[in-house]
Design a protein around this motif. Structure first.
Motif, short mmCIF file in Angstrom:
data_model
loop_
_atom_site.label_atom_id
_atom_site.label_comp_id
_atom_site.label_asym_id
_atom_site.label_seq_id
_atom_site.Cartn_x
_atom_site.Cartn_y
_atom_site.Cartn_z
N GLY A 328 0.78 -1.23 0.00
CA GLY A 328 0.00 0.00 0.00
C GLY A 328 0.81 1.27 0.00
O GLY A 328 0.28 2.35 -0.29
N LEU A 329 2.12 1.21 0.32
CA LEU A 329 2.90 2.44 0.43
C LEU A 329 3.17 3.06 -0.94
O LEU A 329 3.16 4.29 -1.08
N GLN A 607 -0.54 11.97 11.42
CA GLN A 607 -0.17 11.13 10.28
C GLN A 607 -1.19 11.17 9.14
O GLN A 607 -1.07 10.42 8.18
N VAL A 608 -2.17 12.05 9.24
CA VAL A 608 -3.09 12.25 8.12
C VAL A 608 -2.78 13.59 7.47
O VAL A 608 -2.71 14.62 8.15
N GLU A 609 -2.62 13.57 6.19
CA GLU A 609 -2.27 14.74 5.40
C GLU A 609 -3.47 15.13 4.56
O GLU A 609 -4.08 14.28 3.90
N HIS A 621 -3.30 8.94 4.53
CA HIS A 621 -3.00 8.45 5.87
C HIS A 621 -1.65 7.73 5.84
O HIS A 621 -1.51 6.68 5.20
N HIS A 622 -0.67 8.28 6.56
CA HIS A 622 0.68 7.73 6.55
C HIS A 622 0.94 6.78 7.71
O HIS A 622 2.09 6.41 7.95
N GLY A 623 -0.10 6.38 8.40
CA GLY A 623 0.05 5.45 9.52
C GLY A 623 -0.45 4.06 9.18
O GLY A 623 -1.06 3.82 8.13
N ARG A 624 -0.24 3.14 10.13
CA ARG A 624 -0.59 1.74 9.92
C ARG A 624 -1.88 1.33 10.62
O ARG A 624 -2.38 0.22 10.39
N GLU A 625 -2.42 2.18 11.47
CA GLU A 625 -3.65 1.86 12.17
C GLU A 625 -4.80 2.69 11.60
O GLU A 625 -4.61 3.85 11.25
N PRO A 626 -6.01 2.14 11.52
CA PRO A 626 -7.15 2.90 10.98
C PRO A 626 -7.42 4.17 11.80
O PRO A 626 -7.22 4.18 13.03
N ASP A 651 -8.05 3.28 6.35
CA ASP A 651 -7.27 2.15 6.83
C ASP A 651 -5.79 2.44 6.66
O ASP A 651 -5.39 3.53 6.23
N ARG A 652 -4.97 1.48 7.01
CA ARG A 652 -3.51 1.60 6.86
C ARG A 652 -3.16 2.13 5.47
O ARG A 652 -3.62 1.60 4.45
N TYR A 653 -2.35 3.19 5.43
CA TYR A 653 -1.92 3.83 4.19
C TYR A 653 -3.10 4.17 3.28
O TYR A 653 -3.01 4.12 2.05
#
Length: 660
Positions: A328-329, A607-609, A621-626, A651-653
């Motif tokens: 997903g990255l 972590q949300v842009e 969303h640059h994080g791994r948790e929803p 969700d993640r990414y």
């Protein structure tokens, strides 16, 4: 008088996001090509770059031409609806050139010749190299200028060659004569009265090769300017050839991100399409911020949509440990580029090589083939880019905050005899951009002599050397109502690296409310300057303020106890240290709010842009948790085709592209 209309990226995209990458089919049997095309079409690829490293195949011996294989490829791409960005192959001359013409090879500062066997092994000053480069470019333009597959020209690749050879020295002398006119002016600009360096004959002037002790910093500064200009001459010579043959076809050459060797402001003015190669480390927790910085800078150089010429679909091969991109990255970072203005999302390369120095650098089709995760993710991204293309291409959004950046200031400040080798200009620039990025403030970049009147806030992380025109521009910006925030070591020297009286330009000291700058106090690695509201890093200064200036933060303890660390006079702010990341973020966010510059959305989770492009809102969303993101109102998510009201979960990414 009519103004010539130059081609632009829209002439190549034609309302769609270009999607694809470097295609090097000469590395594979021709029987592979139809399979490549099948996979390209299945993945939504609509653009490939051909010929970047093909000089030895196109010209196997001096003056010979082998175009048959490229003819077949151009036809194959056109027959399958795939456009071609056709490259001039001049970044990697064939072995015969260096063997027959050693003058085409670059020389290092300690006098060693760089040979063939890698790439970029050419002297930018070599008349022989330039002659061969022009000839192959002329023949490519004549043969393919009218081909229906051609959508864009790509000149050379990642210009990055330095050269200290005798031929470069001769060109350097000519360049200096054009710049200064006389030896007296040169001696004045270089300060050659120091260490008995005065020049009495132009023949005495050389490239700044290895010296017993520190080199003359002004000579080194001019050599960096000269190198950028010589590479630009090479680009312009080839650009003008293809432009003459195909005046309506856009031309580009790919920048490396924040690379020290090119004055990209000047280069961008000569490109129809500004493009960049971008390879953040997938293990870097600030990889997304690095991407955002490069994307903001490239969009600003382009003054609109730009081209992501290269990225990696998975791991690269040139780090100490080359990690793949987690699931997903690649999608997330690709859509981040689109959010920040990219109208082309491309890769190096299409199919992962089986031989050569980059066989472990990923491709859109990895060694795992069609069933591999990499290609499957490439297919998904291609479909999503096609879904949003018509809504996003060609759109450009201006922003309230500008970050000032100048290569000449960087070059001047990066000298051997500076006060602290802990102060690295790119790191300071990244720290300030990071603070704004984490405060959810999307920024433009600008040159200090650009028109700044459209911005509510202008920040200067560090500009060691400034021209008088740049200083006057900053003063005018504040007089006209703008808010200026400057970091330390700004305005110390003029364009010849001559220290300004008082250690900082008098006009700037007056602007910021600095009566006297007594001493610079650089900090050791791991050392901090305690202040009453934060800790400073890297640097501190012993300054007295004027009566009409306010100390917004002061040093606490030590030699500088009670002296101002953050100074404000009206709408002009000066930071004599680098606050730790959280403190710098809060400070710049507060200043921006006071000036009327606000984030796109309030209440965003970490972590949300959130980035707005035209009438579309990108949430990344640059994080791994929803996470749940507040989005007041009703929106339509172009990626899922669903309605979103007031909030959505990423969700993640995860990514959402919302139209209100």
């Amino acid at each position: 008088m009519a103004v010539e209309k130059r081609p632009h990226l829209g002439d190549a995209t034609r309302g769609r996001i270009l999607y694809g990458g470097d295609y090097n089919p000469e590395q594979w049997p021709e029987e592979t090509w139809p399979e490549d095309v099948r996979l390209m079409r299945a993945a939504g690829v609509n653009s490939v770059t051909l010929g970047v490293f093909s000089w030895a195949k196109l010209e196997p011996r001096p003056g010979e031409r082998d175009f048959g294989w490229l003819d077949r490829l151009m036809d194959l791409m056109h027959d399958n609806g795939i456009g071609v960005v056709l490259a001039t192959p001049t970044s990697s001359p064939p072995p015969w050139m260096g063997h027959l013409h050693p003058d085409t090879l670059p020389v290092t500062e300690d006098g060693r010749t760089e040979y063939w066997g890698g790439r970029q092994h050419f002297s930018h000053s070599s008349a022989t190299y330039r002659r061969y480069a022009a000839a192959i470019t002329e023949d490519l333009a004549a043969r393919y200028g009218g081909h229906p597959a051609l959508t864009m020209w790509h000149i050379n690749n990642e210009y990055c060659t330095y050269d200290w050879s005798d031929e470069a020295a001769a060109r350097f002398r000519t360049w200096l004569q054009d710049r200064y006119g006389s030896l007296d002016a040169l001696n004045s600009a270089w300060g050659t009265a120091f260490w008995s360096q005065g020049y009495g004959d132009w023949a005495e002037v050389h490239t700044p090769r290895n010296a017993h002790y520190m080199k003359n910093p002004s000579q080194v500064l001019d050599f960096k300017r000269f190198t950028s200009d010589m590479l630009l001459e090479c680009y312009l010579a080839e650009r003008d050839i293809v432009r003459l043959a195909t005046p309506h076809t856009p031309v580009t050459s790919n920048f490396m991100p924040l690379w020290v060797g090119q004055d990209a402001w000047r280069w961008a003015e000569e490109e129809d399409v500004v493009s960049v190669d971008l390879y953040p480390d997938p293990r870097d927790p600030l990889g997304a911020q690095q991407g955002a910085l490069v994307q903001d800078m490239t969009r600003s150089q382009a003054r609109g949509p730009w081209m992501l010429m290269e990225q990696a679909a998975g791991p690269v091969n040139w780090r100490g440990v080359n990690h793949p991109k987690p699931h997903g990255l690649n999608r997330l970072w690709s859509l981040q580029a689109v959010a920040r203005g990219a109208d082309a999302v491309c890769y190096f390369q299409w199919r992962q090589s089986r031989q050569g120095a980059e066989k472990f650098h990923s491709g859109m089709v990895s060694h795992a083939g069609e069933e591999g995760r990499t290609y499957q993710e490439i297919k998904r991204l291609g479909a999503e880019l096609a879904a949003i293309s018509g809504q996003v291409t060609g759109r450009h959004t201006a922003h309230d905050v500008a970050v000032l950046h100048d290569w000449h200031a960087w070059w001047a400040g990066a000298q051997d005899g500076r006060l602290s080798n802990q102060v690295d200009y790119p790191d300071v620039l990244k720290a300030w951009h990071r603070a704004l990025w984490e405060a959810h403030l999307t920024t433009d970049f600008a040159h200090p002599e650009h028109d700044l009147t459209a911005y509510k806030v202008v920040v200067v992380p560090q500009l060691y050397a400034l021209t008088d025109a740049a200083i006057d521009n900053l003063l005018a910006y504040v007089r006209q109502g703008g808010t200026l925030v400057s970091g330390f070591l700004t305005g110390v020297a003029d364009e010849d690296d001559r220290v300004r009286p008082g250690g900082m330009d008098t006009r700037l000291r007056e602007l910021f409310g600095i009566r006297t700058l007594h001493e610079w106090w650089p900090l050791d690695a791991g050392e901090y300057a305690d202040c009453d509201t934060f800790r400073g890093t890297l640097w501190s200064e012993e300054i007295d303020k004027t009566e009409d200036a306010a100390a917004e933060a002061s040093y606490k303890g030590g030699e500088l106890d009670g002296l101002p660390a953050v100074l404000r006079r009206g709408r002009a702010w000066y930071l004599s240290t680098l606050p730790e990341p959280g403190a710098l973020r809060e400070l710049l966010a507060g200043i921006a709010t006071g000036a009327g510059a606000r984030p796109v959305l309030d209440g965003l989770p970490d972590q949300v842009e959130a980035v707005r492009r035209g009438d579309l809102l990108f949430l990344l969303h640059h994080g791994r948790e929803p996470v749940t993101v507040p989005v007041p109102g009703t929106h339509h998510d172009l990626l899922t085709g669903t309605a979103v009201t007031d909030r959505l979960t990423l969700d993640r990414y995860g990514v959402a592209v919302l139209r209100t």
